[in-house]
Design a protein around this motif. Structure first.
Motif, PDB file in Angstrom:
ATOM      1  N   ILE A  65      68.528  58.086  96.329  1.00  0.00           N
ATOM      2  CA  ILE A  65      67.070  58.114  96.179  1.00  0.00           C
ATOM      3  C   ILE A  65      66.671  59.081  95.072  1.00  0.00           C
ATOM      4  O   ILE A  65      65.819  58.784  94.231  1.00  0.00           O
ATOM      5  N   GLN A  66      67.306  60.245  95.048  1.00  0.00           N
ATOM      6  CA  GLN A  66      67.020  61.229  93.995  1.00  0.00           C
ATOM      7  C   GLN A  66      67.390  60.685  92.624  1.00  0.00           C
ATOM      8  O   GLN A  66      66.648  60.866  91.652  1.00  0.00           O
ATOM      9  N   MET A  68      67.491  57.607  91.561  1.00  0.00           N
ATOM     10  CA  MET A  68      66.594  56.553  91.082  1.00  0.00           C
ATOM     11  C   MET A  68      65.248  57.097  90.619  1.00  0.00           C
ATOM     12  O   MET A  68      64.506  56.410  89.915  1.00  0.00           O
ATOM     13  N   LEU A  69      64.931  58.332  90.972  1.00  0.00           N
ATOM     14  CA  LEU A  69      63.681  58.959  90.541  1.00  0.00           C
ATOM     15  C   LEU A  69      63.834  59.735  89.236  1.00  0.00           C
ATOM     16  O   LEU A  69      62.854  60.212  88.677  1.00  0.00           O
ATOM     17  N   THR A  71      64.528  60.461  85.219  1.00  0.00           N
ATOM     18  CA  THR A  71      64.218  59.768  83.962  1.00  0.00           C
ATOM     19  C   THR A  71      65.450  59.064  83.428  1.00  0.00           C
ATOM     20  O   THR A  71      65.409  57.894  83.036  1.00  0.00           O
ATOM     21  N   SER A  73      68.394  57.945  84.901  1.00  0.00           N
ATOM     22  CA  SER A  73      68.992  57.718  86.216  1.00  0.00           C
ATOM     23  C   SER A  73      70.403  57.148  86.120  1.00  0.00           C
ATOM     24  O   SER A  73      70.652  56.225  85.336  1.00  0.00           O
TER      25      SER A  73
END
Length: 418
Positions: A65-66, A68-69, A71, A73
């Motif tokens: 999750i981190q 995919m957030l 810039t 990724s």
């Protein structure tokens, strides 16, 4: 024995070489005009037994999750109505436990270590050259949290006898002098001195030539349309060149292997995970990497290949799409420029992508199947280059009726209960 190998990537070509060396009559079939023109063409260049770990592990779902957030990724998932992708993803999540991680790694490390030993022996025996270097891998950490997190990894390295070094800034600059300019961006590094690097494309092409010298035949520009069967055995392979027959068949088609064997009732949990790379010409050798550097934050590897820098990374779930997406290129350019700003000219970089055949447990699928005369060699994920020589030796031994030099019980498709 007549052996038909389907696929001429680094896995299929390694199988062809070792099988021909064992005295078998080998034919290799591939739709491309030459060896290693798909996933084996532009990979990161690492031969890294020390990094032979499953992607699925404790804490990975939260990290995903981190990622995919970010810039830049390291993970991209395209929203698609693809039941196979979501099924594979759920199977991977089920492997994100301490117990599953330990079991899967215990299956991956032996084939990776064995493969490196086979590769070294091959170099000694044949003097094969492929921009190879044996200078280890350096994993760089930008935060103290990342550095502290190496404790668990180091315990696993100790368990399997993998040599390692934990380095401070002066330590990693000594190993990679070009990092002197950017050392303040990192708090430390983990070095695996037993790892190697090399151009997988060059290796595969030269190994194909050596296999041909041993009598192997490569049929390129030949489309594989399906398998002909009778009485629980394969009787031939339907191709654009007609029906090709053999005594034994080896499917080494990477991400496309499940499609080929599905009509036989074999369900392989292998899904394509797209990776990207850029290849950058070196402009200042003194400011370029000496071996492989792994940026832990972005999960990008930067590798010296002769007079070029190979930058590889990203895990993109997008089915079988081979679209080159500019944001992925931007990430790779960012990392190499951030680490080695004077090393190469990113403006002249070539851009590439390939489909890594991933299993949800990270372990490749190597060995026999319920179909009597069919063997599999697929699912190596990001470690195809690392595990290629060992896979070739294992399959050649099985074809010859010999017991492989490493246990393969945990590598066959039987572990999935099918």
């Amino acid at each position: 024995m007549k052996v038909l190998v389907l696929g001429s990537g680094v896995i299929g070509t390694s199988i062809a070489y070792y099988a021909a060396r064992a005295g078998h009559e080998v034919t290799v079939v591939d739709r491309q005009p030459g060896p290693a023109l798909e996933t084996s063409f532009g990979n990161a260049g690492e031969v890294s037994p020390g990094y032979s770990s499953p992607w699925a592990g404790p804490g990975v779902p939260a990290k995903a999750i981190q990622w995919m957030l970010m810039t830049h990724s390291p993970l991209v998932i395209w929203p698609m109505l693809d039941p196979k992708m979501w099924r594979w993803g759920l199977q991977m999540l089920a492997n994100c436990t301490e117990r599953a991680y330990a079991l899967n790694k215990s299956r991956m490390v032996p084939i990776a270590e064995y493969s490196r030993d086979c590769l070294r022996a091959l170099r000694t025996e044949t003097a094969i050259a492929y921009d190879d270097r044996a200078l280890g891998t350096l994993q760089l950490f930008r935060t103290q949290k990342q550095l502290d997190g190496t404790a668990k990894d180091i315990e696993i390295l100790k368990q399997y006898g993998v040599p390692w070094e934990l380095l401070d800034r002066p330590g990693f600059v000594k190993v990679e002098p070009a990092l002197a300019l950017t050392q303040d961006k990192f708090v430390g590094a983990l070095r695996l001195p037993g790892d190697e690097t090399g151009d997988c494309f060059k290796f595969t092409n030269r190994l194909a030539e050596m296999a041909q010298g041993l009598g192997a035949v490569f049929k390129f520009d030949t489309r594989i349309d399906g398998l002909a069967t009778e009485g629980g055995r394969i009787t031939g392979v339907r191709t654009s060149a007609g029906l090709l027959t053999a005594d034994r068949y080896v499917a080494a088609l990477g991400s496309y292997t499940p499609q080929l064997v599905a009509p036989l009732g074999l369900k392989l949990p292998v899904y394509p995970v797209k990776g990207y790379s850029i290849t950058v010409p070196i402009t200042d050798a003194a400011h370029a990497p000496e071996s492989t550097i792994m940026d832990e934050t972005h999960k990008v590897a930067v590798t010296r290949l002769g007079d070029r820098i190979r930058v590889g990374g990203t895990a993109e779930l997008a089915g079988f799409s081979l679209a080159l997406r500019e944001p992925r290129r931007a990430t790779l350019e960012h990392v190499v420029s951030d680490l080695f700003p004077r090393g190469g000219d990113v403006g002249k970089a070539s851009f590439w992508c390939g489909l890594r055949p991933m299993t949800p447990d990270g372990t490749p699928i190597i060995g026999p199947t319920p179909v009597q005369n069919l063997l599999l060699a697929t699912g190596h994920g990001t470690l195809g280059w690392t595990m290629a020589a060992g896979t070739g030796r294992v399959i050649a031994d099985l074809l010859s009726g010999r017991t492989p030099e490493i246990p393969i019980d945990g590598l066959t498709m039987a572990r999935y209960g099918r």
